[in-house]
Design an enzyme around this catalytic site. Sequence first.
Site, PDB file in Angstrom:
ATOM      1  N   HIS A 193      -3.631  -1.508  -8.915  1.00 49.61           N
ATOM      2  CA  HIS A 193      -3.654   0.001  -8.462  1.00 49.61           C
ATOM      3  C   HIS A 193      -2.746   0.650  -9.023  1.00 49.61           C
ATOM      4  O   HIS A 193      -2.581   1.782  -9.173  1.00 49.61           O
ATOM      5  CB  HIS A 193      -4.497   0.236  -6.736  1.00 49.61           C
ATOM      6  CG  HIS A 193      -4.659   1.376  -6.130  1.00 49.61           C
ATOM      7  ND1 HIS A 193      -4.073   3.095  -6.213  1.00 49.61           N
ATOM      8  CD2 HIS A 193      -5.900   2.606  -6.069  1.00 49.61           C
ATOM      9  CE1 HIS A 193      -3.731   3.366  -5.772  1.00 49.61           C
ATOM     10  NE2 HIS A 193      -5.252   3.346  -5.806  1.00 49.61           N
ATOM     11  N   ASP A 202       2.032   2.789  -3.607  1.00 55.69           N
ATOM     12  CA  ASP A 202       1.083   3.090  -4.831  1.00 55.69           C
ATOM     13  C   ASP A 202       0.652   5.004  -4.237  1.00 55.69           C
ATOM     14  O   ASP A 202       0.769   5.506  -5.270  1.00 55.69           O
ATOM     15  CB  ASP A 202       0.056   2.425  -5.201  1.00 55.69           C
ATOM     16  CG  ASP A 202      -0.773   2.011  -3.837  1.00 55.69           C
ATOM     17  OD1 ASP A 202      -0.661   3.270  -2.852  1.00 55.69           O
ATOM     18  OD2 ASP A 202      -1.350   0.775  -3.997  1.00 55.69           O
ATOM     19  N   GLN A 203       0.661   5.207  -3.306  1.00 60.22           N
ATOM     20  CA  GLN A 203       1.124   6.151  -2.690  1.00 60.22           C
ATOM     21  C   GLN A 203       2.276   7.358  -2.708  1.00 60.22           C
ATOM     22  O   GLN A 203       2.015   8.362  -2.835  1.00 60.22           O
ATOM     23  CB  GLN A 203       0.678   5.555  -0.990  1.00 60.22           C
ATOM     24  CG  GLN A 203      -0.327   5.467  -0.909  1.00 60.22           C
ATOM     25  CD  GLN A 203      -1.018   5.630   0.745  1.00 60.22           C
ATOM     26  OE1 GLN A 203      -0.799   6.001   1.878  1.00 60.22           O
ATOM     27  NE2 GLN A 203      -1.116   4.158   1.055  1.00 60.22           N
ATOM     28  N   HIS A 256       0.565  -0.996  -0.282  1.00 60.36           N
ATOM     29  CA  HIS A 256       0.038  -0.290  -0.003  1.00 60.36           C
ATOM     30  C   HIS A 256       0.861   0.992   0.320  1.00 60.36           C
ATOM     31  O   HIS A 256       0.706   2.226  -0.485  1.00 60.36           O
ATOM     32  CB  HIS A 256      -0.826   0.039   1.586  1.00 60.36           C
ATOM     33  CG  HIS A 256      -1.992  -1.010   1.722  1.00 60.36           C
ATOM     34  ND1 HIS A 256      -3.084  -1.332  -0.193  1.00 60.36           N
ATOM     35  CD2 HIS A 256      -2.221  -2.251   1.877  1.00 60.36           C
ATOM     36  CE1 HIS A 256      -3.875  -2.841   0.364  1.00 60.36           C
ATOM     37  NE2 HIS A 256      -3.232  -3.100   1.897  1.00 60.36           N
ATOM     38  N   ALA A 257       2.464   1.291   0.490  1.00 64.70           N
ATOM     39  CA  ALA A 257       2.371   2.716   0.680  1.00 64.70           C
ATOM     40  C   ALA A 257       3.573   2.472  -0.527  1.00 64.70           C
ATOM     41  O   ALA A 257       3.627   4.071  -1.136  1.00 64.70           O
ATOM     42  CB  ALA A 257       3.806   1.731   1.228  1.00 64.70           C
TER      43      ALA A 257
END
Length: 260
Positions: free
Chosen positions: A219, A196-197, A193-194
Amino acid sequence: MTLRRGFTIGSGERVVIVEDVVTTGKSTRETAAVLEEQGGVIAGYASILNRSGVANPFDAPYESLLALDLQTYDPAACPSCAKGLALDAPGPLAAIGGALHVSNLPVHILERMADTARARLARFGTADLQLDLLSPDRAAGPGGACVLWAQTAHALLAGAEVAQRGVPAEEIAARAARALAAELDAGATLDLHASDQLLIYLALAGERSHFRVREFSSHARTTAWLIEQFLPVRITATAGAAGATGVEIEPRPAGAGMRN
């Protein structure tokens, strides 16, 4: 800011505002103002992460699952914003930790989650878990979550799962532990998750960046494609033999234009 999708608040209706991350709290307070204009009463605030630097940046009760004291900068004065990020290897594992909570549920559910998380991560070492049992004065309804993390020499990786009705406590913890174990086994330097952010921030830096991720998700691919339509960068993802994917964000030469 307005309420959308036919969402309405009745006069005197009590509301709890829940965020993923609270930094300055500005957007959260703007949301509160809109709700109060509709007649709502703000009963409290909650977030997964509090990185505001203060225990409660609001004027009503506030609870967070995790608090981190992170230094922030004005964009014009940020010493690292123009630099790329080079994360080729996570480095030695330093610690395994986690924060688990349940609200308005028996304590054995929290204990079962903790026991499962420790057992699932035992091959990496002893997990230092923070357990929190929330009573009605701190939580409006039943629920819970399991957030696990691993601190290495060069990376902070995580896996998490939110409690769901009908799903045993053991399975909630097992899902979070499997996610974290997958990051460690892949030798990732940014978790799923980190990664793509961070893409947009790395694209705005003036230097080449590269990191390893266990999976370049759909994503992340969509985010990378969108970034390339607006910024002069090239983002590539190359699967490695060991299972991890190497991701590179490279500035395009001046005058090269955007990708079509």
